[in-house]
Design an enzyme around this catalytic site. Structure first.
Site, PDB file in Angstrom:
ATOM      1  N   GLY A  32       0.822  -1.209   0.000  1.00  0.00           N
ATOM      2  CA  GLY A  32       0.000   0.000   0.000  1.00  0.00           C
ATOM      3  C   GLY A  32       0.852   1.254   0.000  1.00  0.00           C
ATOM      4  N   HIS A  38       4.264   2.392  -8.135  1.00  0.00           N
ATOM      5  CA  HIS A  38       3.338   1.246  -8.119  1.00  0.00           C
ATOM      6  C   HIS A  38       2.427   1.280  -9.345  1.00  0.00           C
ATOM      7  CE1 HIS A  38       4.076   1.557  -3.622  1.00  0.00           C
ATOM      8  NE2 HIS A  38       4.351   0.292  -3.868  1.00  0.00           N
ATOM      9  N   GLN A  65       7.771  -9.291   7.854  1.00  0.00           N
ATOM     10  CA  GLN A  65       9.031  -8.839   7.256  1.00  0.00           C
ATOM     11  C   GLN A  65       9.644  -7.631   7.966  1.00  0.00           C
ATOM     12  OE1 GLN A  65       6.926  -8.103   3.406  1.00  0.00           O
ATOM     13  NE2 GLN A  65       8.295  -6.359   3.230  1.00  0.00           N
ATOM     14  N   GLY A 160       9.125  -4.186  -8.319  1.00  0.00           N
ATOM     15  CA  GLY A 160      10.001  -3.083  -8.708  1.00  0.00           C
ATOM     16  C   GLY A 160      11.473  -3.450  -8.541  1.00  0.00           C
ATOM     17  N   LYS A 162      13.604  -1.407  -7.606  1.00  0.00           N
ATOM     18  CA  LYS A 162      14.170  -0.654  -6.483  1.00  0.00           C
ATOM     19  C   LYS A 162      14.557  -1.615  -5.353  1.00  0.00           C
ATOM     20  CE  LYS A 162      12.036   2.047  -3.519  1.00  0.00           C
ATOM     21  NZ  LYS A 162      12.630   1.633  -2.217  1.00  0.00           N
ATOM     22  N   ARG A 200       8.219   5.371   1.652  1.00  0.00           N
ATOM     23  CA  ARG A 200       8.824   6.005   2.834  1.00  0.00           C
ATOM     24  C   ARG A 200       9.253   7.449   2.565  1.00  0.00           C
ATOM     25  NH1 ARG A 200      10.624   0.405   3.715  1.00  0.00           N
ATOM     26  NH2 ARG A 200       9.890  -0.282   5.756  1.00  0.00           N
TER      27      ARG A 200
END
Ligand code: PAF
Length: 293
Positions: A32, A38, A65, A160, A162, A200
């Site tokens: 989310g 995204h 996680q 992704g 990233k 973040r």
């Protein structure tokens, strides 16, 4: 129209018809706090399955996680806004389960000997970089992704780049466990100033945002020196980071494309990757870029 589903049974029933009619299914797992990065994964997922296929996005902040000292509690939860992103991106199903729905027997502790059945990531690949800094993190990631794969049974899953190491481990899991799922890595989307998009980033003040730009600048500096070898590339990046106040470096590493170790002078034209993790204030950011030696 995006249909919101929060139970496993409902999700499985919704997808059964798609599967019977022979259409393809793509899954985009997320936690989310969705952003343009995204949305680009969702578009790629749609391209993979075509207009008649189904694109499923999961929205689940996976407690397994997160380590005990990490930001699970403050991780942004923005379901309404997330559903709007899904709808704009042509997503068919948004699966947003509760923790109990995903872990009916309780959440296994990822960083201790796990109770219950969990997925053990490939050790060489999981214990370095993010795995060294976040013990158990990838056990949590692979366990939840395996559950999502089991529920959705997608033909294709999009992640992704990233999270480069995560992508490598998930690709490896799909391969080693013969899951028959095509795992695709989408290029990292960036702000015009170079900052990699991340959920973040919203924690960063404007001043911290400016400080964080040193990460992508450092990676680009490494790219420009890669022709001179691994150490030259790493050194160029390190110089940028050291010259920037407010960066608390966790790791900066040059690796082969598959994240194995490299000798200093790889063959001309060989591909590698430079990866960085650092804290800016209390926010931990990661980024990476390809290198050509
Ligand atoms: O990359 C993420 O957002 C998460 O690690 C994932 C893959 C959704 C698993 O929780």
């Amino acid at each position: 129209m995006t249909r919101l589903t929060s139970t496993r049974d409902e999700l499985v029933n919704q997808l059964a018809q798609t599967r019977r009619s022979g259409h393809r299914i793509a899954l985009v797992p997320t936690m989310g706090a969705l952003h343009d990065g995204h949305a680009s994964l969702m578009r790629l997922a749609r391209e993979q399955v075509g207009p008649d296929g189904r694109v499923v996005v999961s929205i689940f902040v996976n407690p397994m996680q997160f380590g005990a000292s990490e930001d699970l509690d403050r991780y942004p939860r923005t379901l309404e806004a997330d559903l709007a992103v899904c709808a704009q991106s042509g997503v068919d199903v948004a699966f947003a389960p509760s923790v109990e729905e995903m872990y009916p027997h309780g959440v296994p502790a990822a960083d201790q000997a796990p109770q219950g059945v969990t997925v053990e990531p490939a050790p060489g690949l999981a214990d370095i970089l993010e795995g060294a800094s976040r013990p158990g993190h990838f056990r949590g990631v692979l366990t939840v992704v395996a559950k999502l794969f089991g529920l959705v049974k997608p033909d294709v899953a999009v992640f992704g780049q990233k999270d480069y190491q995560q992508l490598a481990l998930i690709t490896r899991m799909a391969d080693d466990l013969c899951l028959g799922i095509d795992v695709i890595g989408a290029e990292t989307m960036r702000e015009p100033d170079g900052l990699a998009l991340s959920s973040r980033n919203r924690y960063l003040s404007p001043a911290q945002h400016d400080t964080a730009l040193a990460l992508s600048r450092a990676l680009r500096a490494a790219q420009s020196q890669a022709a001179y070898g691994v150490e030259a590339a790493r050194h160029a990046a390190q110089e940028v980071l050291e010259a920037t106040e407010g960066i608390e470096l966790d790791y900066l590493a040059v690796r082969a494309k598959d994240l194995s170790e490299l000798r200093d002078r790889p063959e001309k034209g060989a591909e590698g990757r430079i990866l960085v993790a650092a804290k800016v204030g209390t926010t931990r950011l990661i980024d990476n870029l390809p290198l050509e030696f």
